[in-house]
Scaffold this motif. Sequence first.
Motif, short mmCIF file in Angstrom:
data_model
loop_
_atom_site.label_atom_id
_atom_site.label_comp_id
_atom_site.label_asym_id
_atom_site.label_seq_id
_atom_site.Cartn_x
_atom_site.Cartn_y
_atom_site.Cartn_z
N SER A 1 5.88 -0.70 -9.06
CA SER A 1 6.17 -0.75 -7.63
C SER A 1 7.30 -1.72 -7.32
CB SER A 1 4.90 -1.14 -6.86
OG SER A 1 5.18 -1.30 -5.49
N GLN B 1 5.56 -5.45 3.03
CA GLN B 1 4.78 -4.23 3.21
C GLN B 1 3.28 -4.51 2.99
OE1 GLN B 1 6.47 -1.35 4.09
NE2 GLN B 1 8.17 -2.79 4.16
N THR C 1 1.09 -2.41 2.17
CA THR C 1 0.68 -1.71 0.96
C THR C 1 0.81 -2.61 -0.26
OG1 THR C 1 1.56 0.30 1.95
CG2 THR C 1 1.10 0.39 -0.39
N HIS C 2 1.89 -3.36 -0.32
CA HIS C 2 2.11 -4.23 -1.47
C HIS C 2 1.19 -5.44 -1.46
CE1 HIS C 2 6.41 -2.41 -1.39
NE2 HIS C 2 5.56 -1.63 -2.04
N THR D 1 -1.81 -5.41 -0.27
CA THR D 1 -3.10 -4.87 -0.68
C THR D 1 -3.14 -4.63 -2.18
OG1 THR D 1 -3.32 -3.85 1.49
CG2 THR D 1 -4.79 -3.05 -0.23
N SER E 1 -8.15 -1.29 1.12
CA SER E 1 -7.66 -0.01 0.56
C SER E 1 -7.83 1.12 1.56
CB SER E 1 -8.41 0.33 -0.72
OG SER E 1 -8.20 -0.64 -1.68
N VAL F 1 -5.27 0.64 4.48
CA VAL F 1 -3.92 1.05 4.10
C VAL F 1 -3.82 2.56 4.01
CG1 VAL F 1 -2.25 1.02 2.19
CG2 VAL F 1 -3.27 -1.11 3.01
N TYR G 1 -1.33 4.55 6.47
CA TYR G 1 -0.23 5.28 5.85
C TYR G 1 -0.25 6.75 6.24
CZ TYR G 1 3.07 6.94 2.35
OH TYR G 1 4.13 7.53 1.74
#
Length: 146
Positions: free
Chosen positions: A41, A83, A85-86, A88, A137, A140, A144
Amino acid sequence: WKSSFGKPSGLSARLLCGSTAAFVLLRVGLFFFWLGVMIWSMVDWVNTSAWVPIDRDDSSSECADGVAGCEQVYYGYGYWFTQLTHWTLLFELVYLGFAAVTTALANYSSLPDGTGDETPWFVSVTWAMQPAALVASCLVFVLYWA
């Protein structure tokens, strides 16, 4: 805590045949898999670029490769942390690390099986992080795809 973290339960117990060694290897394997996902990532993020207008006030123009008035901007590692997401992903990686260590210590250490105030600190951290990682999780995922 040793009975909670030392052996698999439910479906994982049936799939792993109740083997504690296989359970430890599964936890360690998940940690290293997730570490690989995080490294990928980060590398992917740094190698990703966007075409933006050179004049930042001009939001009307469509930018792409070769379009006049546009420049290619590469993301940096510093922006990786912008972010959710990152964040998490990083939180889940830390949780998986704690879970792997806690499972290994539950099976192979001579630490006492304490309760209450005698519970080791890393067990409490793992217990606290598990539901937080699950909720993060799901959050997110919903943010998303919503």
